[in-house]
Design a protein around this motif. Structure first.
Motif, PDB file in Angstrom:
ATOM      1  N   LEU A  15     -13.357  10.057  15.600  1.00 11.86           N
ATOM      2  CA  LEU A  15     -12.152  10.787  15.998  1.00 11.86           C
ATOM      3  C   LEU A  15     -11.916  11.982  15.091  1.00 11.86           C
ATOM      4  O   LEU A  15     -12.154  11.914  13.889  1.00 11.86           O
ATOM      5  CB  LEU A  15     -10.923   9.879  15.940  1.00 11.86           C
ATOM      6  CG  LEU A  15     -10.819   8.816  17.030  1.00 11.86           C
ATOM      7  CD1 LEU A  15      -9.772   7.794  16.660  1.00 11.86           C
ATOM      8  CD2 LEU A  15     -10.508   9.435  18.371  1.00 11.86           C
ATOM      9  N   MET A  16     -11.450  13.087  15.680  1.00 11.12           N
ATOM     10  CA  MET A  16     -11.107  14.283  14.920  1.00 11.12           C
ATOM     11  C   MET A  16      -9.681  14.688  15.236  1.00 11.12           C
ATOM     12  O   MET A  16      -9.240  14.627  16.390  1.00 11.12           O
ATOM     13  CB  MET A  16     -12.041  15.442  15.286  1.00 11.12           C
ATOM     14  CG  MET A  16     -13.426  15.311  14.721  1.00 11.12           C
ATOM     15  SD  MET A  16     -13.446  15.747  12.978  1.00 11.12           S
ATOM     16  CE  MET A  16     -14.969  14.992  12.483  1.00 11.12           C
ATOM     17  N   MET A  64      -2.214  19.287  17.451  1.00 12.64           N
ATOM     18  CA  MET A  64      -1.117  18.516  18.024  1.00 12.64           C
ATOM     19  C   MET A  64      -1.300  17.070  17.581  1.00 12.64           C
ATOM     20  O   MET A  64      -2.354  16.714  17.081  1.00 12.64           O
ATOM     21  CB  MET A  64      -1.157  18.605  19.551  1.00 12.64           C
ATOM     22  CG  MET A  64      -1.044  20.027  20.071  1.00 12.64           C
ATOM     23  SD  MET A  64      -1.331  20.125  21.837  1.00 12.64           S
ATOM     24  CE  MET A  64       0.117  19.305  22.455  1.00 12.64           C
ATOM     25  N   PRO A  65      -0.307  16.237  17.777  1.00  9.23           N
ATOM     26  CA  PRO A  65      -0.517  14.822  17.427  1.00  9.23           C
ATOM     27  C   PRO A  65      -1.411  14.147  18.462  1.00  9.23           C
ATOM     28  O   PRO A  65      -1.022  13.209  19.150  1.00  9.23           O
ATOM     29  CB  PRO A  65       0.898  14.240  17.396  1.00  9.23           C
ATOM     30  CG  PRO A  65       1.704  15.144  18.255  1.00  9.23           C
ATOM     31  CD  PRO A  65       1.070  16.499  18.172  1.00  9.23           C
ATOM     32  N   LYS A  66      -2.613  14.703  18.591  1.00 11.91           N
ATOM     33  CA  LYS A  66      -3.636  14.164  19.489  1.00 11.91           C
ATOM     34  C   LYS A  66      -4.956  14.201  18.752  1.00 11.91           C
ATOM     35  O   LYS A  66      -5.148  14.994  17.836  1.00 11.91           O
ATOM     36  CB  LYS A  66      -3.726  14.991  20.780  1.00 11.91           C
ATOM     37  CG  LYS A  66      -2.469  14.937  21.612  1.00 11.91           C
ATOM     38  CD  LYS A  66      -2.620  15.708  22.891  1.00 11.91           C
ATOM     39  CE  LYS A  66      -1.323  15.622  23.695  1.00 11.91           C
ATOM     40  NZ  LYS A  66      -1.423  16.285  24.966  1.00 11.91           N
ATOM     41  N   TRP A  67      -5.875  13.350  19.170  1.00 13.17           N
ATOM     42  CA  TRP A  67      -7.183  13.263  18.545  1.00 13.17           C
ATOM     43  C   TRP A  67      -8.247  13.357  19.615  1.00 13.17           C
ATOM     44  O   TRP A  67      -8.012  13.024  20.775  1.00 13.17           O
ATOM     45  CB  TRP A  67      -7.296  11.945  17.774  1.00 13.17           C
ATOM     46  CG  TRP A  67      -6.346  11.908  16.622  1.00 13.17           C
ATOM     47  CD1 TRP A  67      -6.627  12.236  15.325  1.00 13.17           C
ATOM     48  CD2 TRP A  67      -4.962  11.574  16.648  1.00 13.17           C
ATOM     49  NE1 TRP A  67      -5.497  12.119  14.549  1.00 13.17           N
ATOM     50  CE2 TRP A  67      -4.454  11.714  15.333  1.00 13.17           C
ATOM     51  CE3 TRP A  67      -4.077  11.169  17.659  1.00 13.17           C
ATOM     52  CZ2 TRP A  67      -3.134  11.472  15.001  1.00 13.17           C
ATOM     53  CZ3 TRP A  67      -2.750  10.935  17.329  1.00 13.17           C
ATOM     54  CH2 TRP A  67      -2.298  11.076  16.013  1.00 13.17           C
ATOM     55  N   GLU A  83      -2.707   7.068  17.680  1.00 14.24           N
ATOM     56  CA  GLU A  83      -2.996   7.419  16.293  1.00 14.24           C
ATOM     57  C   GLU A  83      -4.037   6.470  15.726  1.00 14.24           C
ATOM     58  O   GLU A  83      -3.861   5.255  15.745  1.00 14.24           O
ATOM     59  CB  GLU A  83      -1.730   7.370  15.450  1.00 14.24           C
ATOM     60  CG  GLU A  83      -1.938   7.901  14.058  1.00 14.24           C
ATOM     61  CD  GLU A  83      -0.639   8.048  13.296  1.00 14.24           C
ATOM     62  OE1 GLU A  83      -0.678   7.919  12.060  1.00 14.24           O
ATOM     63  OE2 GLU A  83       0.404   8.299  13.923  1.00 14.24           O
ATOM     64  N   PRO A  84      -5.136   7.018  15.220  1.00 14.79           N
ATOM     65  CA  PRO A  84      -6.236   6.165  14.770  1.00 14.79           C
ATOM     66  C   PRO A  84      -6.033   5.533  13.400  1.00 14.79           C
ATOM     67  O   PRO A  84      -6.711   4.588  13.058  1.00 14.79           O
ATOM     68  CB  PRO A  84      -7.421   7.125  14.732  1.00 14.79           C
ATOM     69  CG  PRO A  84      -6.800   8.445  14.433  1.00 14.79           C
ATOM     70  CD  PRO A  84      -5.467   8.427  15.130  1.00 14.79           C
ATOM     71  N   GLY A  85      -5.138   6.079  12.591  1.00 12.19           N
ATOM     72  CA  GLY A  85      -5.003   5.577  11.237  1.00 12.19           C
ATOM     73  C   GLY A  85      -5.967   6.259  10.286  1.00 12.19           C
ATOM     74  O   GLY A  85      -5.738   6.332   9.098  1.00 12.19           O
TER      75      GLY A  85
END
Length: 152
Positions: free
Chosen positions: A116-117, A121-124, A140-142
């Motif tokens: 994940l990158m 924005m609060p998106k990955w 959110e991946p953490g």
């Protein structure tokens, strides 16, 4: 007479086959879309996307791991002698990952298992090291990586 007609028909078919190339062959593979700058120098390598006119950090020294809230990390970075880096939008990063995956290329990562990158924005975005390259997620991946970009 019949044999000469067959020969001419075969010549015509062969000439049409040779002149009708696949678009990918005309574009020359990865070189048609992507240009590596400082190739092989893992501390300074970038990739220019000639389709989108964006330049991406591809050196492991400029790929930040463990970033969830990237904040000013890109804008404060100096990489390959340049300081106008920024966070990519989810769409920009997604399009890059999909294009890289389609070309059977890989980007350099600090951690090759990074899936994940982070984006602006609060998106990955899932990388080519995931099961769904280019997919944008809001979960959110953490823990995520960060790949900075600049307008070229």
């Amino acid at each position: 007479m019949k044999n000469s007609v067959k020969v001419w028909a075969l010549i015509l078919i062969l000439s049409l086959t040779v002149s009708c190339k696949d678009d990918d062959e005309d574009q020359g593979g990865e070189d048609a879309r992507f240009e590596k700058v400082n190739e092989g120098n893992t501390d300074m390598e970038t990739i220019k996307d000639l389709t989108t006119n964006l330049e991406w950090i591809n050196g492991v020294g400029g790929c930040f791991a463990g970033v969830v809230n990237p904040g000013m990390q890109c804008s404060e970075s100096m990489f390959a002698g340049l300081n106008d880096w920024r966070l990519p939008t989810p769409t920009e990063l997604s399009e890059l990952i999909i294009a890289i995956d389609a070309k059977n290329m890989e980007l350099n990562y600090i951690n090759s298992s990074c899936a994940l990158m982070s984006t602006s924005m609060p998106k990955w975005v899932m990388t080519e090291n995931s099961n769904n390259p280019g997919t944008i997620t809001e979960t959110e991946p953490g823990n995520a990586g960060l790949r900075c970009v600049r307008n070229n």
